[in-house]
Design a protein around this motif. Sequence first.
Motif, short mmCIF file in Angstrom:
data_model
loop_
_atom_site.label_atom_id
_atom_site.label_comp_id
_atom_site.label_asym_id
_atom_site.label_seq_id
_atom_site.Cartn_x
_atom_site.Cartn_y
_atom_site.Cartn_z
N ALA A 186 12.29 39.72 31.20
CA ALA A 186 13.58 39.11 30.90
C ALA A 186 14.11 39.72 29.61
O ALA A 186 13.34 39.99 28.69
N ILE A 187 15.40 39.92 29.55
CA ILE A 187 16.07 40.46 28.36
C ILE A 187 16.97 39.38 27.78
O ILE A 187 17.84 38.84 28.47
N GLY A 188 16.77 39.06 26.51
CA GLY A 188 17.64 38.11 25.81
C GLY A 188 18.60 38.86 24.92
O GLY A 188 18.28 39.18 23.78
N ALA A 189 19.78 39.15 25.45
CA ALA A 189 20.77 39.88 24.67
C ALA A 189 21.41 38.97 23.63
O ALA A 189 21.48 37.75 23.79
N GLY A 190 21.90 39.57 22.56
CA GLY A 190 22.70 38.82 21.59
C GLY A 190 24.09 38.59 22.14
O GLY A 190 24.42 39.01 23.25
N PRO A 191 24.96 37.89 21.39
CA PRO A 191 26.33 37.68 21.84
C PRO A 191 26.99 39.02 22.15
O PRO A 191 27.09 39.89 21.28
N MET A 192 27.44 39.18 23.39
CA MET A 192 27.95 40.48 23.83
C MET A 192 29.47 40.52 23.82
O MET A 192 30.14 39.53 24.13
N ASP A 193 29.99 41.67 23.51
CA ASP A 193 31.44 41.87 23.47
C ASP A 193 31.98 42.04 24.89
O ASP A 193 32.31 43.14 25.33
N THR A 194 32.04 40.92 25.61
CA THR A 194 32.59 40.89 26.97
C THR A 194 33.44 39.65 27.13
O THR A 194 33.34 38.70 26.33
N THR A 221 31.71 46.52 17.39
CA THR A 221 32.41 45.23 17.39
C THR A 221 31.77 44.21 16.45
O THR A 221 32.34 43.15 16.21
N GLY A 222 30.59 44.51 15.94
CA GLY A 222 29.80 43.52 15.22
C GLY A 222 28.91 42.72 16.14
O GLY A 222 27.90 42.15 15.72
N LEU A 223 29.28 42.67 17.41
CA LEU A 223 28.50 41.98 18.43
C LEU A 223 27.55 42.96 19.11
O LEU A 223 27.51 44.15 18.79
N THR A 224 26.78 42.45 20.06
CA THR A 224 25.95 43.31 20.89
C THR A 224 26.85 44.01 21.90
O THR A 224 27.57 43.35 22.66
N ASP A 225 26.85 45.32 21.91
CA ASP A 225 27.61 46.07 22.90
C ASP A 225 26.77 46.23 24.17
O ASP A 225 25.56 46.47 24.08
N ILE A 226 27.42 46.10 25.33
CA ILE A 226 26.65 46.21 26.57
C ILE A 226 26.00 47.58 26.69
O ILE A 226 24.94 47.71 27.31
N GLU A 227 26.60 48.58 26.07
CA GLU A 227 26.01 49.92 26.09
C GLU A 227 24.66 49.97 25.40
O GLU A 227 23.85 50.87 25.66
N ASP A 228 24.41 49.00 24.50
CA ASP A 228 23.13 48.96 23.78
C ASP A 228 22.06 48.18 24.55
O ASP A 228 20.88 48.25 24.20
N ILE A 229 22.46 47.43 25.55
CA ILE A 229 21.51 46.68 26.37
C ILE A 229 21.03 47.49 27.57
O ILE A 229 19.86 47.42 27.96
N VAL A 230 21.92 48.27 28.13
CA VAL A 230 21.59 49.05 29.33
C VAL A 230 20.31 49.89 29.16
O VAL A 230 19.45 49.88 30.05
N PRO A 231 20.12 50.62 28.05
CA PRO A 231 18.91 51.44 27.94
C PRO A 231 17.61 50.64 27.97
O PRO A 231 16.59 51.12 28.47
N PHE A 232 17.65 49.40 27.46
CA PHE A 232 16.44 48.57 27.47
C PHE A 232 16.11 48.12 28.89
O PHE A 232 14.94 48.15 29.29
N ILE A 233 17.11 47.71 29.64
CA ILE A 233 16.85 47.32 31.03
C ILE A 233 16.41 48.53 31.83
O ILE A 233 15.46 48.46 32.62
N ARG A 234 17.08 49.66 31.61
CA ARG A 234 16.68 50.89 32.30
C ARG A 234 15.22 51.22 32.03
O ARG A 234 14.47 51.59 32.94
N PHE A 235 14.80 51.08 30.78
CA PHE A 235 13.42 51.37 30.41
C PHE A 235 12.44 50.41 31.08
O PHE A 235 11.42 50.82 31.63
N LEU A 236 12.75 49.11 31.03
CA LEU A 236 11.84 48.11 31.59
C LEU A 236 11.66 48.26 33.09
O LEU A 236 10.60 47.91 33.62
N VAL A 237 12.68 48.77 33.79
CA VAL A 237 12.55 48.93 35.25
C VAL A 237 12.17 50.36 35.63
O VAL A 237 12.29 50.75 36.79
N SER A 238 11.67 51.10 34.66
CA SER A 238 11.20 52.47 34.95
C SER A 238 9.93 52.74 34.15
O SER A 238 8.89 52.13 34.42
N ASP A 239 10.01 53.57 33.14
CA ASP A 239 8.81 53.94 32.38
C ASP A 239 8.18 52.77 31.64
O ASP A 239 6.99 52.82 31.30
#
Length: 257
Positions: A186-194, A221-239
């Motif tokens: 599970a990934i607990g992202a910070g407040p995301m700019d969406t 944005t000062g918030l968590t950007d979704i672009e910064d979350i994608v690499p972590f999910i990508r990593f967890l579901v691969s290497d």
Amino acid sequence: MTDHSIRGKSVLIAGGAKNLGGLLARDFAEQGARAVAIHYNSAATKAPSEETVAAIKAAGANAFAFQADLTGASAVEKLFADAKAALGGIDIAVNTVGKVVKKPLVDITEAEYDEMTAVNSKSAFFFLKEAGKNVSDNGKVCTLVTSLLGAFTPFYAAYAGTKAPVEHFTRAAAKEFGDRGISVTAIGAGPMDTPFFYPAEGADAVAYHKTASALSKFSTTGLTDIEDIVPFIRFLVSDGWWMTGQTILVNGGYTTK
């Protein structure tokens, strides 16, 4: 040796039409996924789902979209059945579905509590159940939760409280599915700019969240950007498959455990 790369794999993303889910769908296609199925909740999200499907196809992968309200177990079961038939199997399953309510605990109605439980807890439980039944051996499963699970804060009792059970669902699923080589995280992202973030927050709260992370001033944005979350999910579901049964808070130092 087991291949843990994304290339050639089939992916199901719940909440995959827009925001983080939509970016994930595009990213998986760009990483060489063979096919990506996205779920969207209602007719209001049909247009962005069609845009995401087009982007997936443009990146060279097959793409499918399915509409469903996942607060019912039978709908989750049907989503997995339809996606599995369309994809020819499911190697990676990601659940980004969620709903936020921010208000004092004493003001939360029974209807609001029931809805939050259905969206944030019940749908996640049955998503994991169906993933356990349908994801291929050596597959990967990841659920989006919230960094508020590491916070001591008012007003988010219904949101963080109904996301919290997913931590235990994740641990149990990891133990139960581990014999088949399936990792569950599970990934607990910070407040995301969406658009998901802003409706629940007032101007003062938005200003606070934009400065609350240790790395806030380095974010666009000062918030968590979704672009910064994608690499972590990508990593967890691969290497990163060896990490399983855990909730990882990814938020630039917004909260920790």
